[in-house]
Design an enzyme around this catalytic site. Structure first.
Site, PDB file in Angstrom:
ATOM      1  N   ASP A 176      -2.782  27.493 -33.391  1.00  0.00           N
ATOM      2  CA  ASP A 176      -3.401  28.641 -34.063  1.00  0.00           C
ATOM      3  C   ASP A 176      -3.927  28.185 -35.438  1.00  0.00           C
ATOM      4  OD1 ASP A 176      -4.163  31.300 -34.267  1.00  0.00           O
ATOM      5  OD2 ASP A 176      -2.194  32.027 -34.874  1.00  0.00           O
ATOM      6  N   HIS A 211      -8.191  38.604 -33.030  1.00  0.00           N
ATOM      7  CA  HIS A 211      -7.051  38.297 -33.895  1.00  0.00           C
ATOM      8  C   HIS A 211      -6.457  39.606 -34.412  1.00  0.00           C
ATOM      9  CE1 HIS A 211      -7.312  33.824 -34.515  1.00  0.00           C
ATOM     10  NE2 HIS A 211      -8.360  34.089 -33.740  1.00  0.00           N
TER      11      HIS A 211
HETATM   12 ZN   LIG Z   1      -5.408  34.963 -36.380  1.00  0.00          ZN
END
Ligand SMILES: [Zn+2]
Length: 298
Positions: free
Chosen positions: A85, A212
Site C-alpha cells: 500500500d 481508497h
Molecule cells: Zn489509501
C-alpha cells in the site's frame, strides 16, 4: 479449483471492473490478521487483496510477511494478491518485489503532477520488468496514511485531463487511484464523492480504479463507486479497530482468563466477520473463479 497461490492483481481487477463488483483490499497487521483476511475470502469463495503498509513491513520484515501470506494463499482455492500500500520509496518497492509481493503502489501524489508522472513511469518500468502489478495515484486523498496527514477539506480531487495524460504511457497499470473525495480514517462528516468525475475517468481510462478510504462508506456509496468503475476497495481503519476491539472484548468478557489463545481467537473472529461483511457488500462473494479467469460467465 486448484490452489492458486499468489497471483498478480491486475487481471483480477480488470475482470471485476468489467462485471462491476469490487475486490476487497484489507491492510493486514500480523499473521492473525492476514489469516482472517485470506480465510474470510476463502469462506465466501471471493478473490482478495492482502495489502501491507510500509510501517507494517518495517515492523515485521519483508520475509516474514511474504512467507505468511504465501503460506495462507497456498492453503485456499481463491486468488490472493499480496500488495504494497502507499509507498513513495523506490527502495522499499524494490525489496517487496524481491521478497515476492505480486503488486505494489507508488504514491507520488505529494509531488507536482509532472514529477509524479515521471517517477510513476520509472516505477512502472521496474514493475513491468518484474512481472508485478502497479497502482499509482494522483490528486490527494484526505486523512492519515502512515504518518502523512491530508486534511479532509484540503484533499484535492484528481484533475480529469491529468488522469488521462498520467496513464497514457502506462497501459498495463494494474489499478489507478485518482482522488475522488474519499478519505482515510473515519469520516468526520459526510464524504463528498465526485461520482461524475469517477464516471468520466472510468469512461476515458481503460484501467480499473481503486477506492481508497473505504472505512465508513455506506452500502449505497460502495454500490455507486463500484457501478462507476471502482474495482479495488481498500479497508484499513475498520480492520485495525477490529484487531484491537476483538482482543479487548475477550478480556472484558473473561477478566480472569490467563490463557492467551482465546484472545487471539476472539481477535480473529472479530476481524473475519468484518472481512465477510465487506466482501458481501462489494459483490465479490462467489467470484473467485470469475476473477481468476476460470469462468466463461462475463
Ligand atoms: Zn489509501
Amino acid at each position: 479449483m486448484d490452489t492458486m497461490a499468489l497471483v498478480t492483481m491486475g487481471p483480477l481487477l480488470k475482470r471485476a471492473q468489467a462485471a462491476r463488483y469490487g475486490i476487497a483490499a484489507f491492510n493486514m497487521i500480523d499473521y492473525n490478521s492476514a489469516r482472517s483476511i485470506v480465510e474470510g475470502a476463502a469462506a465466501l469463495d471471493a478473490p482478495i487483496i492482502v495489502q501491507v503498509s510500509v510501517k507494517t513491513i518495517k515492523h515485521w520484515g519483508y520475509k516474514a510477511i511474504a512467507g505468511w501470506v504465501r503460506m495462507l494463499a497456498d492453503d485456499v482455492d481463491v486468488p490472493v494478491a499480496l500488495h504494497l500500500d502507499h509507498c513513495s520509496d523506490a527502495d522499499v518497492i524494490r525489496r517487496c518485489i524481491d521478497a515476492g509481493w505480486t503488486s505494489v503502489m507508488f504514491d507520488g501524489s505529494a509531488l507536482p503532477f509532472a514529477e509524479n508522472r515521471a517517477r510513476s513511469q520509472e516505477i512502472y518500468r521496474m514493475t513491468e520488468a518484474a512481472g508485478v502489478g502497479l497502482e499509482a495515484e494522483i490528486g490527494a486523498i484526505g486523512g492519515v496514511e502512515d504518518d502523512k496527514f491530508v486534511a479532509e477539506d484540503a484533499a484535492i480531487l484528481a484533475d480529469y485531463d491529468e488522469c488521462v495524460a498520467f496513464v497514457k504511457d502506462m497501459p498495463n497499470l494494474a489499478v489507478f487511484a485518482p482522488a475522488i473525495g474519499t478519505a482515510h480514517g473515519f469520516y468526520k462528516g459526510q464524504p463528498k464523492i465526485a461520482y461524475d468525475l469517477l464516471a468520466r475517468i472510468t469512461a476515458a481510462v481503460p484501467i480499473p480504479i481503486a477506492l481508497h478510504g473505504g472505512t465508513g462508506l455506506s452500502q449505497e456509496q460502495f454500490d455507486r463507486c463500484i457501478a462507476n468503475g471502482c474495482a479495488k476497495v481498500n479497508i484499513s481503519t475498520m480492520h485495525k479497530h477490529r484487531f484491537i476491539e476483538g482482543f479487548v472484548g475477550v478480556r472484558t468478557e473473561k477478566p480472569k482468563l490467563e490463557e492467551p489463545l482465546p484472545f487471539i481467537a476472539g481477535q480473529y473472529e472479530a476481524m473475519k466477520k468484518d472481512v465477510l461483511d465487506m466482501i458481501r457488500a462489494f459483490g465479490s462473494a462467489g467470484r473467485a473463479a470469475h476473477a481468476a479467469g476460470l469462468e466463461a460467465r462475463p
